[in-house]
Design an enzyme around this catalytic site. Structure first.
Site, mmCIF file in Angstrom:
data_model
loop_
_atom_site.group_PDB
_atom_site.id
_atom_site.type_symbol
_atom_site.label_atom_id
_atom_site.label_comp_id
_atom_site.label_asym_id
_atom_site.label_seq_id
_atom_site.Cartn_x
_atom_site.Cartn_y
_atom_site.Cartn_z
ATOM 1 C CB ILE B 147 98.672 -45.947 27.173
ATOM 2 C CG1 ILE B 147 98.014 -46.832 27.922
ATOM 3 C CG2 ILE B 147 100.020 -46.621 26.708
ATOM 4 C CD1 ILE B 147 97.485 -48.063 27.506
ATOM 5 C CB CYS B 148 102.899 -43.883 25.654
ATOM 6 S SG CYS B 148 104.210 -43.372 24.814
ATOM 7 C CD GLN B 149 101.267 -38.460 20.968
ATOM 8 O OE1 GLN B 149 101.009 -39.271 20.425
ATOM 9 N NE2 GLN B 149 101.604 -37.390 20.436
ATOM 10 N N GLY B 151 98.851 -40.695 27.814
ATOM 11 C CA GLY B 151 98.724 -40.249 29.117
ATOM 12 C C GLY B 151 99.060 -38.903 29.267
ATOM 13 C CG MET B 171 99.458 -47.626 32.560
ATOM 14 S SD MET B 171 98.685 -48.913 31.564
ATOM 15 C CE MET B 171 99.862 -49.974 31.426
#
Lengths: 372, 355
Positions: B147-149, B151, B171
């Site tokens: 997720i985000c970083q 990811g 994501m």
């Protein structure tokens, strides 16, 4: 003893309702004769001081921020209310925008209500000061006295004297120490200059917001979609501010002044740390530099330890794998094979990555030792 | 037509209403107390330094997929965003979709962690968590959900250790850090990251908060708090507001060396896209991402623009690449009602289709 608690929430709520009702009535009556020195934002502040002393809300960040924003909102409403006495709210808003525009240009001192609205525009810089003060030894506004308005009566003379003073060469036994402190002072002045540039850019963008807002209102008039509530007016103002801000922060100018502000702040802090290290060293205490070295070496040792643990685990797996076939019974062969396969695969992967890690670790350690 | 048509008595009425709501809601605020978050029962299955690997407890009625999914969250902010509250929980949605869910909680790095590098995080912490899950389930590889970083971290990990990742889900993940409109990469253009890290050691969470709030300062530091007055009287809505507020400001400091590499290599030099990214001894080449990839992005993401995520399409080595577009923002993708109904079930379905 329960009856001894003097705080009754219902009484308290009723008191607050009465307080506020009386205040609003008073505002209505007094509005015509107001001299502009007291404003509604102050009224809200006063109310909050009374409230927060009676409830466990003091220090609640969300509540504090809500009251701060509420103050801006009330001030905006006050401007509208005062100006709208002639039943022309648009004229009132124009007058308010003129006041803010003058303030952005530094022409006048703002009345209280407009000052609150201007503070709204300063939020990024205000939060910057608060954020940085949490990791700086000085408060965020410690250099306010060096800002142009505070020095204005003396023109550039103050700056010139300061520059000359900070350039006096050091002599004698404490020469190096003096130069270090002079350097710190110069870096602080640089940081102040960077913050001023940042603020000046925001003033310009504030002016652009005012122009954009006027244009937006003209559009609303032309399209026959008037703004019909205080809240809608506030939301429109926020929307315009975000739009103008969003364009500005994507400009090269913003990237440059932001970079300068961060870099100059770091230069101040680095020099401060260097000076502090000298002090702690003289007191035979650990310096930041020494602690950093310890932390770096510790982290390197931990990497080596992890690599060694992985190697031991791999060897253990290999030994177990060699011993395992004699224990496997025919009916569960396929399941056991699956397990062995998984273990072998993991072990093989582990071998690869751990060997690499070990090699990497050795290289890193050597490099670090050289740099130490 | 006059563009503003508000009578003075209307102004007073609006303020009176505002003040009444404020007064009546204060008691709720005073009674709010500590707002719980991270609601799904979980068990700590592995600990190392400040890291904890959790396994969430699945509902007894749902058959779990045999290959677990490991959630790798960002280092900025806290991972309980994925399990914020009972009706806003990506974790819960994944469990109900039949996933066996693990999550890495990075904890709060302090100054002793300043020399943790991206190599330590990815080839150390993440790798050992993956090994632990493989060991527990007797598997060679597992599913990763970044997720985000996190990811971006998961992508790098998958490129370095493709043999350990069965399926990769990303994501709101930045891949191309130089797409037009990427505010964060624009802001750090002229920041001397080496001096910043050498001076600060770890990067304070307050500085990151400032950065995120200033993406939209007048909404996030102003308008939002006027909206708060509107929810003061509704205890549930107030709790939701305060829970989100707590998460927003719950920002761990960043380990200095990891921050240095992440900002310089990714934000400033865009090496994940351009090549020449090295983490430890590994060269990170997205062409090595050969496992199936599901890339989920938010259409109104102000932090990771959709194009920054969609750039992954042309870079990964896999032929099984799927995109899922979500009509919402960076945070809404975990917590909105719409997200709850669509995102976790879509992930579960996609994983199950691939065995």
């Amino acid at each position: 003893m329960a009856d001894s608690n003097p705080f009754n929430p219902e009484d308290w709520m009723e008191a607050q309702r009465k307080y506020w009702s009386a205040w609003m009535d008073m505002s209505r009556k007094a509005m015509g004769g107001s001299d502009g020195t007291a404003n509604w934002g102050d009224g809200l502040d006063q109310w909050w001081k009374t409230v927060s002393s009676g409830m466990p809300l003091s220090g609640n960040d969300a509540m504090d921020q809500m009251m701060k924003v509420g103050r801006n909102y009330f001030s905006m409403a006050e401007n509208l209310y005062r100006g709208a006495e002639g039943n022309n709210a648009a004229e009132a808003v124009n007058k308010w925008l003129d006041q803010m525009s003058n303030a952005f240009q530094g022409f006048t001192n703002m009345p209280g209500a407009s000052r609150d609205a201007n503070a709204f525009w300063q939020m990024p810089l205000d939060t910057w000061r608060r954020a940085t003060s949490s990791f700086m030894p000085m408060p965020g506004d410690y250099m306010q006295a060096l800002r142009p308005p505070a020095r204005a009566p003396y023109g550039d003379a103050v700056q010139e004297q300061l520059d000359r003073f900070l350039s006096v060469p050091g002599v004698g036994y404490t020469r190096e120490s003096q130069e270090q402190y002079q350097n710190l002072a110069k870096l602080m002045v640089n940081y102040q200059q960077a913050m001023q540039n940042y603020q000046a850019a925001f003033n310009k963008v504030g002016m652009d917001s005012i122009d954009r807002f006027r244009a937006r209102l003209d559009d609303a008039g032309r399209q026959d979609k008037p703004i019909t509530s205080m809240r809608a007016l506030y939301d429109e103002w926020v929307d315009v501010c975000e739009e103008v801000y969003g364009e500005f922060v994507m400009s090269d100018e913003y990237a440059r002044i932001y970079g300068e502000m961060v870099n100059s702040l770091m230069a101040v802090k680095r020099q401060g740390t260097r000076l502090m290290d000298e002090v702690t060293e003289s007191l035979n205490m650990p310096t930041r530099r020494e602690v950093n070295t310890l932390h770096r070496r510790l982290q390197e040792s931990r990497r080596e330890l992890q690599a060694l643990k992985a190697a031991v685990r791999k060897l253990t797996d290999q030994v177990n794998d060699q011993a395992a076939p004699a224990k496997v019974e025919a009916p569960v062969e396929s399941k056991a094979e699956g397990k062995d396969s998984a273990s072998a695969s993991r072990a093989a992967t582990g071998t690869r990555s751990r060997a690499t890690a070990t090699k990497r670790q050795t290289a890193t350690t050597t490099k670090a030792k050289q740099s130490d | 037509m006059i563009p503003i048509q508000i009578r003075p008595d209307q102004v007073m009425d609006e303020l009176t209403t505002f003040q009444n709501k404020l007064t009546q809601g204060l008691q709720n605020l005073a009674d709010a107390g500590d707002i719980p978050s991270g609601v799904t029962p979980k068990e700590a299955v592995y600990k190392e330094d400040k890291l904890t690997l959790y396994r969430f407890q699945a509902p007894a009625s749902v058959v779990q997929h045999p290959v677990p999914v490991l959630i790798v969250y960002a280092l900025v902010n806290r991972p309980y965003m994925t399990d914020l509250q009972d009706d806003r929980s990506t974790v819960k949605g994944l469990l109900e979709a039949g996933m066996d869910v693990y999550l890495i909680d990075w904890g709060y790095p302090d100054r002793a962690d300043r020399f943790l590098t991206m190599d330590d995080y990815l080839n150390g912490y993440v790798d050992r968590c993956v090994d632990e899950i493989c060991r527990r389930h007797n598997l060679d590889k597992i599913n990763l959900l970044g997720i985000c970083q996190g990811g971006t971290f998961s992508l790098c990990y998958s490129a370095m250790h493709p043999e350990k990742v069965q399926n990769l889900i990303t994501m709101v993940t930045p891949v191309d850090f130089h797409t037009p409109g990427n505010i964060l990469s624009h802001w750090v253009k002229h920041v001397d990251i080496d001096t910043l890290v050498d001076t600060m050691g770890n990067i304070p969470g307050e500085l990151l908060n400032w950065t995120f709030l200033n993406l939209k300062p007048y909404q996030l530091m102003g308008q939002k708090y006027l909206d708060m007055v509107e929810v003061l009287q509704d205890k549930d809505k107030l709790d939701n507001f305060l829970r989100m507020e707590k998460w927003i400001f719950d920002s761990p400091d960043q380990a200095g060396e990891t921050y240095r590499q992440f900002i310089k290599d990714f934000y400033q030099q865009n090496k994940l896209m351009n090549g020449d990214l090295h983490i430890g001894e590994y060269e990170v080449n997205l062409a090595n991402v050969t496992m199936p990839v599901l890339n989920i992005f938010a259409e109104q993401d102000h932090l990771v623009p959709p194009d920054a995520s969609k750039a992954l399409a042309g870079k990964v080595g896999t032929k099984d690449y799927t995109e899922l577009s979500f009509p919402g923002g960076h945070i809404g993708i975990y917590v909105s009602g719409k997200a709850q109904k669509t995102v976790p079930p879509a992930i579960g379905k996609w994983v199950k289709e691939r065995g």
